[in-house]
Scaffold this active site. Structure first.
Site, PDB file in Angstrom:
ATOM      1  N   SER A 154       0.858  -1.195   0.000  1.00 35.78           N
ATOM      2  CA  SER A 154       0.000   0.000   0.000  1.00 35.78           C
ATOM      3  C   SER A 154       0.894   1.245   0.000  1.00 35.78           C
ATOM      4  O   SER A 154       1.785   1.349  -0.850  1.00 35.78           O
ATOM      5  CB  SER A 154      -0.937  -0.063   1.206  1.00 35.78           C
ATOM      6  OG  SER A 154      -2.003   0.840   1.062  1.00 35.78           O
TER       7      SER A 154
ATOM      8  N   ASP B  16      -8.525  -7.033  -4.277  1.00 35.65           N
ATOM      9  CA  ASP B  16      -8.284  -5.629  -3.918  1.00 35.65           C
ATOM     10  C   ASP B  16      -9.124  -4.723  -4.812  1.00 35.65           C
ATOM     11  O   ASP B  16      -9.030  -4.779  -6.028  1.00 35.65           O
ATOM     12  CB  ASP B  16      -6.792  -5.317  -4.072  1.00 35.65           C
ATOM     13  CG  ASP B  16      -6.370  -4.034  -3.352  1.00 35.65           C
ATOM     14  OD1 ASP B  16      -7.187  -3.106  -3.250  1.00 35.65           O
ATOM     15  OD2 ASP B  16      -5.209  -3.972  -2.912  1.00 35.65           O
TER      16      ASP B  16
ATOM     17  N   HIS C  42      -7.972  -5.329  -0.188  1.00 37.11           N
ATOM     18  CA  HIS C  42      -6.652  -4.704  -0.042  1.00 37.11           C
ATOM     19  C   HIS C  42      -5.891  -5.221   1.190  1.00 37.11           C
ATOM     20  O   HIS C  42      -4.697  -5.518   1.106  1.00 37.11           O
ATOM     21  CB  HIS C  42      -6.861  -3.197   0.054  1.00 37.11           C
ATOM     22  CG  HIS C  42      -5.604  -2.398   0.093  1.00 37.11           C
ATOM     23  ND1 HIS C  42      -4.668  -2.419  -0.922  1.00 37.11           N
ATOM     24  CD2 HIS C  42      -5.103  -1.539   1.029  1.00 37.11           C
ATOM     25  CE1 HIS C  42      -3.657  -1.612  -0.612  1.00 37.11           C
ATOM     26  NE2 HIS C  42      -3.908  -1.070   0.568  1.00 37.11           N
TER      27      HIS C  42
END
Lengths: 406, 406
Positions: free
Chosen positions: B175, B342, B372
């Protein structure tokens, strides 16, 4: 229940007024919660004329922030200019509803009702509370009862009664409108000949509830909201704007936003500021600002909350056994359609609805890059689906249950 | 730049202290915006020991609300109890980092740095402003400069310098950590031998920016936020909680939320209230309430805003031509991995990154129903990918660019 304003039942004083807001007094409405909501009035508009046998009525149900103005109409000749202007204004469903359109107002008597709790004429939180509740006649505000989609549909039956419609030829809607259409088919199986559930599902999902919570909190967090009793002061437009931003992102698709806006800065603005508070905006932010302010200018925050709560409560099987058992009572033909890029009402949710219906129904697809909003944008595709299924004179998929003929 | 606290460069006073916060004084940092941020200090933790030739250092970059505590460690013998307890506490990456783990602390010298602007020891909005900015030493608050991912990575190079690390064996993150890893590889091509970009992309997309805006507005809308200068009063926990709710929904998947929570009411609560304000919660709402309050208890709202802005600004190609041109300067091996479910960092965004790299790289997949967050949850899969690609002694896919050997 009482008709208020322009009568539409073929009474001798009938004057053709298309797309003009009229009212039905529903009276006291017992709600699912056990509360009785007194003095309910629903606002509606119509286009076209009801057949002598009352068999040509189509109900088009609006979505969360929609209203009853589906298409341009025509006010009576000597109506005040504001009424005439409003009647002639564009409507949110005019691609489907109008003379010669799929939902042909020369053929069908088309009705749309502002949902109970809304802010386009029907009783809602901004309505003055009746004297039994508040002798001063202040708006309901925070006192407005919790209503469900089912409550809304039960109130709408009074509009059908008042208009002399025993059975709808078709009840159709998208998103929250689809939830309302589905509740109609299950709550009043004998009153719905065909049902169109577009970009909607049998019960709001965990994720839909989660997004609903975020929107409601965005609203409640605005200091101007004051628990819902803000009508004598500033309106909570900032909170309503944030709720709309959250909702609007879920109404579109990542791919569409990327194609339209990418990472472009809004012209004339720099996205690298000296502090986080002074930077310029990305184009997509400016777009969402615009969506937020458009809604905040036209919608009541308490109505947003009320209808959003109603949508979160949506579960056509509540108190009716399994979904399959709940749907077993339906007697209509179906159009169940999903937008392929919808990531709020995912197509598999429409599949699950189809699978639980008592008749074989194939889920239809609206092709769009736009996400959930595709149900509004791709009106030509939706029109084609409507014409091919629920308004076809020779249905391609005959039901195992014969539809009731009026 | 100056080492502060436990030195780790193999100097004679070296004491092995794993998982203990230490600091590097970076000094004045020129930012991309043109502003110079004075008196920057970065907090970091390490595990293991640096080889004599400085070739075994691995940098693990945390995500938006993460910190430098990857895994349990060990403080020096007579350290204060609070320091020992903190060192021994579980870490957010302990599935991958530790003795005998894929990122083996018996073999690698593992470093993690709290991002510039954060609230876990590095200079951020809650840090007292230097006397040149504020003679009273009040926190930076609203005055804290806008920083980018690239600014953060440039500051981190000072930590590498201070620790004697010329080239990282691997820089990896998920991320926002993946954005940081990618910026490392492009900003300092000679200092990154292998790079792991997990559940991240080359530039924040329109939708990621849109969600970022909604989160920032949620925070700013909290009256307690007071433009960012709230340190002498109540903290804007309500706004931070709403920001977290919005983010958290995007971190999960609709299917996972549905499986875990469906439409179940929270035990003991009724979801049909008499008003919208008095109804009980759905389980999924209670879950999000919990996520919101957990974050609000541990994170600074201004840091959230600062790092969220940094992430929105992420564009590894900014000022470097096309993405392909920007990446052409990189000289490392790659792991590019996406979580199949995701819906914030979609797998095709990882594909687009791979396609623009100067060496052939196949996008790897982490299988997870969770969305995610799968990059954190499925650490066994991620470990297997790391071991098979960037930490493999015999890489399966040799690069066309030879990696620099230290």
């Amino acid at each position: 229940m009482t008709l208020v304003g322009g009568g539409r039942t073929g009474a001798p004083d009938f004057v053709r007024e298309d797309g003009v807001l009229a009212y039905v007094d529903v009276g006291d409405l017992p709600l699912e919660s056990g509360v009785v909501l007194p003095g309910v009035r629903l606002a509606y508009e119509t286009w076209g004329e009801l057949d002598a046998d009352g068999s040509n009525a189509v109900l088009v149900e609006h979505a969360l922030t929609g209203d009853a103005h589906l298409a341009p109409g025509r006010a009576r000749e000597h109506a005040p200019e504001v009424e005439r202007t409003r009647a002639e204004a564009p409507g949110w469903c005019e691609g489907l509803v109008g003379p010669g359109r799929v939902i042909d107002t020369d053929r069908y008597f088309v009705v749309s009702i502002n949902m109970l709790g809304g802010c386009y004429g029907s009783t809602g939180p901004a309505t003055p509370a009746p004297s039994s509740v508040d002798p001063t006649g202040a708006p309901w505000g925070s006192r407005f009862p919790f209503v469900t989609i089912r409550d809304g549909v039960r109130a709408e039956a009074a509009v059908a009664d008042a208009l002399g419609i025993r059975q709808w030829r078709l009840v159709i809607g998208g998103s929250m409108g689809g939830a309302r259409a589905l509740e109609w088919a299950v709550t009043f199986p004998d009153r719905v000949r065909s049902c169109g559930v577009v970009a909607a599902c049998a019960a709001s999902s965990a994720e839909q509830i989660a997004w609903g919570q975020a929107q409601n909190l965005a609203l409640r967090q605005d200091p101007a909201f004051r628990g819902g009793d803000y009508y004598d002061g500033e309106f909570p437009t900032v909170g309503l704007g944030l709720a709309r931003r959250i909702a609007h992102i879920t109404y579109r698709s990542a791919a569409e936003l990327q194609t339209r806006f990418s990472r472009d800065p809004q012209p004339g603005e720099s996205v690298l500021g000296s502090t986080a508070g002074d930077r310029g905006r990305y184009k997509v932010e400016s777009y969402l600002d615009h969506q937020a302010s458009k809604l905040a200018d036209r919608f009541d925050a308490n109505s947003y909350l009320t209808l959003n709560e109603a949508l979160m409560s949506h579960d056509v099987a509540r108190g009716r056994g399994t979904l399959r058992e709940a749907l077993a009572r339906t007697r209509c033909d179906w159009l169940v359609a999903a937008v392929d890029s919808d990531r709020l009402y995912f197509p598999p949710e429409s599949d699950a609805l189809c699978e639980a219906l008592p008749v074989p129904v194939t889920r239809q697809t609206i092709h769009s890059a736009a996400g959930h909003d595709g149900f509004l944008i791709e009106d030509a595709q939706l029109g084609e689906l409507v014409a091919r299924t629920v308004l076809s004179s020779t249905p391609a998929e005959p039901s195992r249950n014969s539809p009731i003929t009026p």
